[in-house]
Design an enzyme around this catalytic site. Structure first.
Site, PDB file in Angstrom:
ATOM      1  N   LYS A 111       3.237  -0.664   4.777  1.00 42.13           N
ATOM      2  CA  LYS A 111       2.651   0.283   4.463  1.00 42.13           C
ATOM      3  C   LYS A 111       3.799   1.400   3.585  1.00 42.13           C
ATOM      4  O   LYS A 111       4.888   0.905   3.654  1.00 42.13           O
ATOM      5  CB  LYS A 111       2.258   1.495   5.842  1.00 42.13           C
ATOM      6  N   HIS A 116      -6.513 -10.662   6.081  1.00 44.45           N
ATOM      7  CA  HIS A 116      -6.020 -10.621   5.056  1.00 44.45           C
ATOM      8  C   HIS A 116      -5.691 -11.706   4.168  1.00 44.45           C
ATOM      9  O   HIS A 116      -5.958 -12.387   3.350  1.00 44.45           O
ATOM     10  CB  HIS A 116      -6.369  -9.660   4.283  1.00 44.45           C
ATOM     11  N   GLU A 146       0.757  -1.100  -0.145  1.00 42.43           N
ATOM     12  CA  GLU A 146       0.343  -0.107  -0.065  1.00 42.43           C
ATOM     13  C   GLU A 146       0.958   1.427  -0.323  1.00 42.43           C
ATOM     14  O   GLU A 146       2.322   0.951   0.348  1.00 42.43           O
ATOM     15  CB  GLU A 146      -1.211  -0.248   1.711  1.00 42.43           C
TER      16      GLU A 146
HETATM   17  C1  BG6 Z   1      -8.263  -2.828   6.327  1.00 44.43           C
HETATM   18  C2  BG6 Z   1      -6.942  -2.450   6.901  1.00 44.43           C
HETATM   19  O1  BG6 Z   1      -8.195  -3.525   6.913  1.00 44.43           O
HETATM   20  O2  BG6 Z   1      -7.526  -3.090   5.134  1.00 44.43           O
HETATM   21  C3  BG6 Z   1      -5.742  -1.000   6.628  1.00 44.43           C
HETATM   22  O3  BG6 Z   1      -6.681  -2.286   9.117  1.00 44.43           O
HETATM   23  C4  BG6 Z   1      -5.917  -1.371   4.878  1.00 44.43           C
HETATM   24  O4  BG6 Z   1      -5.076  -1.236   7.219  1.00 44.43           O
HETATM   25  C5  BG6 Z   1      -7.562  -1.572   4.730  1.00 44.43           C
HETATM   26  O5  BG6 Z   1      -4.885  -0.621   4.505  1.00 44.43           O
HETATM   27  C6  BG6 Z   1      -6.917  -2.402   2.769  1.00 44.43           C
HETATM   28  O6  BG6 Z   1      -8.342  -3.016   2.125  1.00 44.43           O
HETATM   29  P1  BG6 Z   1      -8.807  -2.747   1.208  1.00 44.43           P
HETATM   30  O7  BG6 Z   1      -9.703  -2.898   0.515  1.00 44.43           O
HETATM   31  O8  BG6 Z   1      -9.260  -0.586   1.648  1.00 44.43           O
HETATM   32  O9  BG6 Z   1      -7.684  -2.346   0.499  1.00 44.43           O
END
Ligand code: BG6
Length: 488
Positions: free
Chosen positions: A340, A254, A230
Site C-alpha cells: 500500500k 493473489h 498500490e
Molecule cells: C483485495 C485486497 O483482495 O485485492 C485489497 O484485500 C487489494 O487490499 C485488492 O486492494 C486489489 O484488487 P483490485 O482488483 O481491486 O486491484
C-alpha cells in the site's frame, strides 16, 4: 480498490447460460458487496449473462438488516457509484424485481429460509442455489455451519472469499468445517485475480501459441517478477488490515495464484481438474519461503492511522523471493512484491530473459530488461497489455543498439465491451459449475505450508516513505536484477 473506468454492460451473450438460480449474498451490506458484487451482478444481468430466472437475496446478521426497498436502494447506489454505469430505467426495473433482503443468524435462520423458499416458488421447478460468503473471514465458519444446520447446503454451491485461513492450521480447520457440510465439488474459493481477463490470457499466450512455450523455462528466463504495487493506503480497513498485512492479504492469495498460472506445465486439456492439478503441482514444488529473502516494509504514518495498534509491526508492503524446485524452474527466482501507499497502481508480471551466449554487441549493463537480454511484460491490470521488450539496431551508420518493444493492448485489439471484471467472470463460472478458476483445498493448504517459516519468523519491518517503492533493501533482494517498475 482501484478506480475503474466507466463501463457498459458486457455485450456478448455467454455461450451457455446458467440454469435458473437463487443467489444469496451474505455480507450484502458490506464493502465487497457494494464495490464489486452488486455492480457486477447488475452488469451481468444487463448483459443477458445471468440465468433466465434468478433471484438475489441480500443477507446480513439482524443488526444490519434492511427492508427489501432499502436493499434495492442500496444496490442502486452501489451500481451507480462503483459500477461506473447509470442503469436505464428498464434494466434497473428488471434487476430490482429480483432483489430481496433477509437476515440470517446462527440462532435465527427463519427469515432466510422463508426468503429462499419464496424465491424458489417464484421461479418454480427447483432452481439451483448459490451462496456467496462475502463476510469477514472470522464469520466463514459460522455461516458454513448455519447452511449445514438449515439443510440449505444440499445440492447448493458456495463461493468463499479470501483470505482462506491465516496460516496452515486455520486453513486446515476451515477446510474441515467446509467439507463437513459441502463436498469439494460444491465449493468455489474465490480469488478475483484468477477471474481477470488478462490473467486468463496468460494461459492463451502460453498454450495457444508455439512461439512462447519453448522459451518459457530456466534455459531462457533468468528471473520472474510479479509486482502489484498500490497507491491507496489502508483506507479505513485497519481492523482487517492490521491483523492481516500485505503478505496474507496479497501474496498468499493473489500473487501466488498468478505465479501458478505463469509457472504451470501445460495441462492435458482445458478442464478444471487438469488445470487445477497443474497449478497444485507448482505449489507442491514451491520451496518454503526463507525469511532472509523477504523484505517487509511499513509506510511512514501507518501507526497513526485510525484503528492501527500504536506499536504494530504489520507490514504494509512485502517483497518475497520464491523458488520453484522443478525441472522447468530450478534456479529461477520469482520476485513477488505488493504493498500500500507505493509509487503506482500496477499489476505486472515481468519475465526477464538471459543474455545471448555470444556477446557480439556491447550491452549497457546498467540498463534493465532489454539491455540484459529482453523481457516479456504482462500488464494484467484492466484492460491489460503484453509487451515484448528487445534490442534493435538504431538507424545510422554505426551498429548501435536501442531499446524497442512490440505491444499487444487489449483495448486496441478486441471489443472491450465484452470484458468481464474478475468478480463478474467468477460468479458466472460458479453458476455454471466450472471450478477451473477457483482454488482447491490442497493448493491453499500447501501455500500456507510454504509460508510458515515467514509467518513464524518474520524479519523486522523497515519504514518507507509514501509514494516510493518500498525500503531500499528491495533492490538488494532482487540484485543482480532490477525491478521492472517504475518504468523508466
Ligand atoms: C483485495 C485486497 O483482495 O485485492 C485489497 O484485500 C487489494 O487490499 C485488492 O486492494 C486489489 O484488487 P483490485 O482488483 O481491486 O486491484
Amino acid at each position: 480498490m482501484n478506480p475503474r473506468t466507466p463501463k457498459s454492460a458486457p455485450a456478448m451473450a455467454s455461450p451457455t447460460r446458467p440454469d435458473n438460480y437463487v443467489l444469496v449474498v451474505f455480507g450484502a451490506t458490506g464493502d465487497l458487496a457494494k464495490r464489486k458484487l452488486l455492480p457486477g451482478l447488475f452488469r451481468l444481468a444487463a448483459g443477458g449473462l445471468l440465468p433466465k430466472q434468478y433471484r438475489i437475496i441480500g443477507s446480513a446478521p439482524r443488526q444490519f438488516s434492511l427492508s427489501d426497498s432499502d436493499f434495492k436502494k442500496h444496490a442502486k447506489d452501489a451500481v451507480e457509484e462503483f459500477g461506473g454505469i447509470t442503469p436505464t430505467p428498464e434494466a434497473w426495473q428488471n434487476f430490482e424485481a429480483a432483489l430481496s433482503f433477509a437476515s440470517a443468524d446462527p440462532d435465527d435462520t427463519a427469515p432466510l429460509l422463508a426468503a429462499v423458499d419464496l424465491a424458489e416458488k417464484e421461479i418454480g421447478s427447483k432452481p439451483r442455489r448459490l451462496f456467496h460468503l462475502a463476510v469477514p473471514p472470522a464469520a466463514f465458519r459460522s455461516m458454513v455451519e448455519l447452511l449445514g444446520a438449515s439443510k440449505l447446503n444440499v445440492g447448493s454451491r458456495i463461493i468463499i472469499e479470501k483470505p482462506f485461513g491465516t496460516d496452515l492450521a486455520s486453513a486446515v480447520a476451515l477446510n474441515k468445517t467446509v467439507h463437513s457440510v459441502f463436498d469439494e465439488s460444491q465449493v468455489f474459493r474465490i480469488d478475483h485475480f484468477l477471474g481477470k481477463e488478462s490473467v486468463d490470457n496468460i494461459l492463451a499466450l502460453r498454450f495457444a501459441n508455439q512461439l512462447f512455450e519453448p522459451v518459457w523455462n530456466r534455459d531462457h528466463i533468468s528471473h520472474v517478477q510479479i509486482d502489484v504495487p498500490e497507491t491507496l493506503s489502508i483506507e479505513g480497513r485497519a481492523n482487517f488490515y492490521d491483523a492481516t498485512g500485505a503478505f496474507r492479504d496479497m501474496v498468499v492469495t493473489h500473487l501466488f495464484q498468478v505465479l501458478g498460472v505463469i509457472a504451470m506445465e501445460p495441462p492435458s486439456k482445458l478442464t478444471a481438474e487438469a488445470l487445477r492439478n497443474e497449478e497444485v503441482k507448482v505449489f507442491d514444488a514451491l520451496v518454503s519461503i526463507n525469511p532472509k529473502h523477504v523484505v517487509r516494509g511499513q509506510y511512514e504514518g501507518y501507526l497513526q492511522e485510525d484503528g492501527v495498534a500504536p506499536n504494530s509491526t504489520t507490514e504494509t508492503m512485502v517483497a518475497v523471493e520464491a523458488k520453484i524446485d522443478n525441472w522447468r524452474w530450478s534456479g529461477v527466482p520469482f520476485y513477488l512484491r505488493s504493498g500500500k501507499s507505493l509509487g503506482a497502481n500496477r499489476q505486472v508480471v515481468t519475465l526477464g530473459f538471459r543474455q545471448p551466449c555470444l556477446k557480439m554487441f556491447a550491452i549497457d549493463r546498467e540498463s534493465k530488461g532489454s539491455g540484459s537480454g529482453g523481457e516479456i511484460v504482462i500488464d494484467f491490470g484492466d484492460p491489460g497489455s503484453i509487451t515484448s521488450n528487445f534490442l534493435a539496431k538504431e538507424p545510422g551508420p554505426v551498429m548501435r543498439l536501442g531499446r524497442a518493444s512490440m505491444v499487444f493492448e487489449y483495448q486496441n485489439s478486441f471489443n472491450a465491451a465484452n470484458e468481464l471484471e474478475g468478480y463478474e467472470h467468477l460468479i458466472l463460472e460458479a453458476m455454471l459449475g466450472d471450478q477451473s478458476l477457483f482454488t482447491r483445498a490442497d493448493g491453499i493448504e500447501r501455500l500456507w505450508e510454504v509460508s510458515a517459516p515467514l509467518i513464524e519468523n518474520p524479519p523486522p519491518v523497515e519504514p518507507y516513505a509514501r509514494g516510493t517503492w518500498g525500503p531500499d533493501s528491495i533492490n538488494r533482494l532482487i540484485a543482480p536484477h532490477a525491478w521492472h517498475l517504475p518504468e523508466t
